[in-house]
Design a protein around this motif. Structure first.
Motif, mmCIF file in Angstrom:
data_model
loop_
_atom_site.group_PDB
_atom_site.id
_atom_site.type_symbol
_atom_site.label_atom_id
_atom_site.label_comp_id
_atom_site.label_asym_id
_atom_site.label_seq_id
_atom_site.Cartn_x
_atom_site.Cartn_y
_atom_site.Cartn_z
ATOM 1 N N LEU A 1 0.860 -1.187 0.000
ATOM 2 C CA LEU A 1 0.000 0.000 0.000
ATOM 3 C C LEU A 1 0.894 1.234 0.000
ATOM 4 O O LEU A 1 1.642 1.473 0.956
ATOM 5 C CB LEU A 1 -0.878 0.003 1.252
ATOM 6 C CG LEU A 1 -1.852 -1.175 1.370
ATOM 7 C CD1 LEU A 1 -2.017 -1.602 2.822
ATOM 8 C CD2 LEU A 1 -3.196 -0.798 0.764
ATOM 9 N N VAL A 2 0.852 2.011 -1.085
ATOM 10 C CA VAL A 2 1.667 3.222 -1.222
ATOM 11 C C VAL A 2 0.765 4.440 -1.071
ATOM 12 O O VAL A 2 -0.347 4.461 -1.614
ATOM 13 C CB VAL A 2 2.340 3.292 -2.612
ATOM 14 C CG1 VAL A 2 3.208 4.531 -2.724
ATOM 15 C CG2 VAL A 2 3.169 2.065 -2.886
ATOM 16 N N ALA A 3 1.250 5.452 -0.357
ATOM 17 C CA ALA A 3 0.466 6.685 -0.201
ATOM 18 C C ALA A 3 0.223 7.329 -1.562
ATOM 19 O O ALA A 3 1.086 7.334 -2.432
ATOM 20 C CB ALA A 3 1.191 7.653 0.721
ATOM 21 N N ASP A 4 -0.973 7.877 -1.727
ATOM 22 C CA ASP A 4 -1.387 8.461 -3.002
ATOM 23 C C ASP A 4 -2.130 9.754 -2.704
ATOM 24 O O ASP A 4 -3.171 9.742 -2.050
ATOM 25 C CB ASP A 4 -2.307 7.456 -3.719
ATOM 26 C CG ASP A 4 -2.745 7.940 -5.097
ATOM 27 O OD1 ASP A 4 -2.437 9.097 -5.461
ATOM 28 O OD2 ASP A 4 -3.401 7.158 -5.803
ATOM 29 N N PHE A 5 -1.586 10.878 -3.184
ATOM 30 C CA PHE A 5 -2.198 12.178 -2.914
ATOM 31 C C PHE A 5 -3.046 12.658 -4.092
ATOM 32 O O PHE A 5 -3.422 13.811 -4.157
ATOM 33 C CB PHE A 5 -1.118 13.204 -2.571
ATOM 34 C CG PHE A 5 -0.206 12.758 -1.453
ATOM 35 C CD1 PHE A 5 -0.739 12.314 -0.251
ATOM 36 C CD2 PHE A 5 1.177 12.766 -1.603
ATOM 37 C CE1 PHE A 5 0.084 11.888 0.795
ATOM 38 C CE2 PHE A 5 2.011 12.347 -0.568
ATOM 39 C CZ PHE A 5 1.462 11.911 0.631
ATOM 40 N N SER A 6 -3.342 11.769 -5.041
ATOM 41 C CA SER A 6 -4.082 12.187 -6.244
ATOM 42 C C SER A 6 -5.579 12.328 -5.988
ATOM 43 O O SER A 6 -6.274 12.968 -6.761
ATOM 44 C CB SER A 6 -3.873 11.166 -7.365
ATOM 45 O OG SER A 6 -4.590 9.965 -7.082
ATOM 46 N N GLY A 7 -6.082 11.686 -4.955
ATOM 47 C CA GLY A 7 -7.522 11.700 -4.706
ATOM 48 C C GLY A 7 -8.293 10.702 -5.567
ATOM 49 O O GLY A 7 -9.512 10.612 -5.476
ATOM 50 N N VAL A 8 -7.580 9.951 -6.414
ATOM 51 C CA VAL A 8 -8.239 8.968 -7.280
ATOM 52 C C VAL A 8 -8.228 7.609 -6.567
ATOM 53 O O VAL A 8 -7.155 7.085 -6.250
ATOM 54 C CB VAL A 8 -7.515 8.842 -8.641
ATOM 55 C CG1 VAL A 8 -8.240 7.846 -9.538
ATOM 56 C CG2 VAL A 8 -7.402 10.202 -9.306
ATOM 57 N N PRO A 9 -9.398 7.024 -6.300
ATOM 58 C CA PRO A 9 -9.423 5.734 -5.588
ATOM 59 C C PRO A 9 -9.067 4.559 -6.497
ATOM 60 O O PRO A 9 -9.177 4.651 -7.725
ATOM 61 C CB PRO A 9 -10.887 5.630 -5.117
ATOM 62 C CG PRO A 9 -11.654 6.417 -6.125
ATOM 63 C CD PRO A 9 -10.744 7.526 -6.602
ATOM 64 N N GLY A 10 -8.640 3.478 -5.884
ATOM 65 C CA GLY A 10 -8.516 2.204 -6.596
ATOM 66 C C GLY A 10 -7.340 2.092 -7.540
ATOM 67 O O GLY A 10 -7.337 1.233 -8.427
ATOM 68 N N ARG A 11 -6.313 2.934 -7.350
ATOM 69 C CA ARG A 11 -5.184 2.859 -8.290
ATOM 70 C C ARG A 11 -4.192 1.769 -7.872
ATOM 71 O O ARG A 11 -4.200 1.256 -6.763
ATOM 72 C CB ARG A 11 -4.465 4.210 -8.376
ATOM 73 C CG ARG A 11 -5.384 5.308 -8.930
ATOM 74 C CD ARG A 11 -4.602 6.384 -9.639
ATOM 75 N NE ARG A 11 -3.657 7.058 -8.778
ATOM 76 C CZ ARG A 11 -2.585 7.711 -9.231
ATOM 77 N NH1 ARG A 11 -2.321 7.746 -10.525
ATOM 78 N NH2 ARG A 11 -1.784 8.326 -8.384
ATOM 79 N N VAL A 12 -3.322 1.416 -8.817
ATOM 80 C CA VAL A 12 -2.313 0.381 -8.575
ATOM 81 C C VAL A 12 -0.945 0.940 -8.951
ATOM 82 O O VAL A 12 -0.834 1.754 -9.883
ATOM 83 C CB VAL A 12 -2.640 -0.897 -9.393
ATOM 84 C CG1 VAL A 12 -2.612 -0.632 -10.892
ATOM 85 C CG2 VAL A 12 -1.739 -2.061 -9.028
ATOM 86 N N ASN A 13 0.086 0.538 -8.216
ATOM 87 C CA ASN A 13 1.447 0.967 -8.550
ATOM 88 C C ASN A 13 2.183 -0.103 -9.348
ATOM 89 O O ASN A 13 2.878 0.200 -10.308
ATOM 90 C CB ASN A 13 2.244 1.335 -7.294
ATOM 91 C CG ASN A 13 3.606 1.912 -7.604
ATOM 92 O OD1 ASN A 13 4.586 1.185 -7.689
ATOM 93 N ND2 ASN A 13 3.664 3.236 -7.805
#
Ligand SMILES: [Fe+2]
Length: 332
Positions: free
Chosen positions: A208-220
């Motif tokens: 689980l990587v922090a994501d500041f984009s506000g877009v849910p459900g993304r994958v790295n």
């Protein structure tokens, strides 16, 4: 205390905007086997994967995660897990059997990622030229390209990795193994920028990587396994000879002590290869906390991760989110 309800990460469904190129790449370069196709999906597996598939590829506008498939520890544990998910309010409902698995319970994790949990699976046994000569293998070893043996883990992005990791632990018994907080000068306080959990003996099968984009459900990224660290070096040669740029690595992560190698498949999604790492079986293992300066990401503490590694999928319109993430110095 950890109570085992899930037995393993079984498969990942990904979306590719270059469907046929992606399928060909996973087959010839990554070395996966095609198990079958239906109207919209191609199902693939590593030569050592015992189930029908570990990867499902579907077509779409942008590279993305479709869903993650988990196998329960048993039929009773499946029922128990479903009750616990429903109690958290994140449950969606039962769905019918489909390729590779029996009936499954559909839920959406707090970061917006789609999961299916099931007990019944379709096993794979090679026939004809694929028939295994060793009785404990699903097929004959027929190396092609990287010859990845099996699926290893999937790393998603979310607004709050620690909150999510705690949800997966409390609802489903994932063990929350290791985390990284940003270095002090980044000004993020104790905020966890990366967390990893496991349902098995490996250091992680879920990141689980922090994501500041506000877009849910993304994958790295989605990661596959090779048995030996030396095979990872060989994989780097295979990729370069196939004109596939290497994004990051080969190197070693401090977290999990796994060697890594990152690249992109034709649809744009980031793929990782792993080898090495420790095994851990402790039901009361206490989460280890790192800072990047200790070598959480780059074990040798001698290089920075390229900025491109902060891109997740589908790509965010707000690229400031990636710049903000880079400031955490997570990947020094
Ligand atoms: Fe990874």
């Amino acid at each position: 205390m950890y109570e085992r309800l899930l037995s393993q990460l079984a498969h990942v469904q990904i979306v590719s905007p270059k469907f046929e190129e992606s399928v060909a790449f996973f087959k010839t370069v990554v070395g996966l086997e095609e198990s079958g196709r239906d109207g919209k999906s191609v199902y693939m597996r590593g030569w050592g994967d015992h189930f029908y598939h570990c990867l499902e590829i579907i077509e779409g506008d942008k590279p993305a995660l479709g869903h993650i498939g988990w196998r329960a520890q048993g039929p009773d544990q499946l029922e128990k897990a479903v009750k616990r998910i429903e109690a958290t309010g994140y449950g969606i409902g039962w769905v019918d059997a489909t390729a590779g698995r029996g009936k499954a319970y559909h839920y959406r994790g707090p970061g917006g990622h789609e999961h299916y949990l099931f007990w019944d699976v379709t096993r794979f046994t090679g026939e004809g030229d694929m028939a295994p000569i060793f009785p404990n293998r699903p097929q004959r070893f027929n190396p092609r390209g990287v010859a990845a043996r099996s699926l290893d883990h999937v790393t998603v992005t979310t607004a709050n990795p620690e909150e999510d990791a705690n949800w997966y632990r409390e609802a489903l018994g994932h063990r929350y193994m290791e985390s990284t907080i940003a270095d002090e000068e980044a000004g993020f306080g104790d905020f966890v920028v990366f967390a990893m959990t496991t349902v098995c003996e490996r250091s992680h099968d879920f990141g689980l990587v922090a994501d500041f984009s506000g877009v849910p459900g993304r994958v790295n990224h989605v990661a596959f396994w090779v048995d030996q660290r030396e095979e990872l070096r060989r994989a780097a040669d295979v990729l370069l000879d196939a004109d596939v740029p290497i994004e990051f690595g080969p190197g070693r992560h401090g977290m999990g002590e796994q060697d890594y190698l990152y690249f992109r498949e034709p649809g744009g999604l980031r793929i990782e290869l792993n080898s090495g790492g420790y095994h851990n079986y402790e039901p009361d293992f206490e989460t280890v906390r790192w800072t990047p300066a200790q070598g959480s990401n780059v074990y040798y503490r001698n290089q920075k991760m390229p900025h491109s590694m902060f891109e997740s999928f589908p790509p965010a319109e707000n690229t400031h989110a990636e710049d903000d993430m880079a400031k955490t110095t997570l990947f020094v």
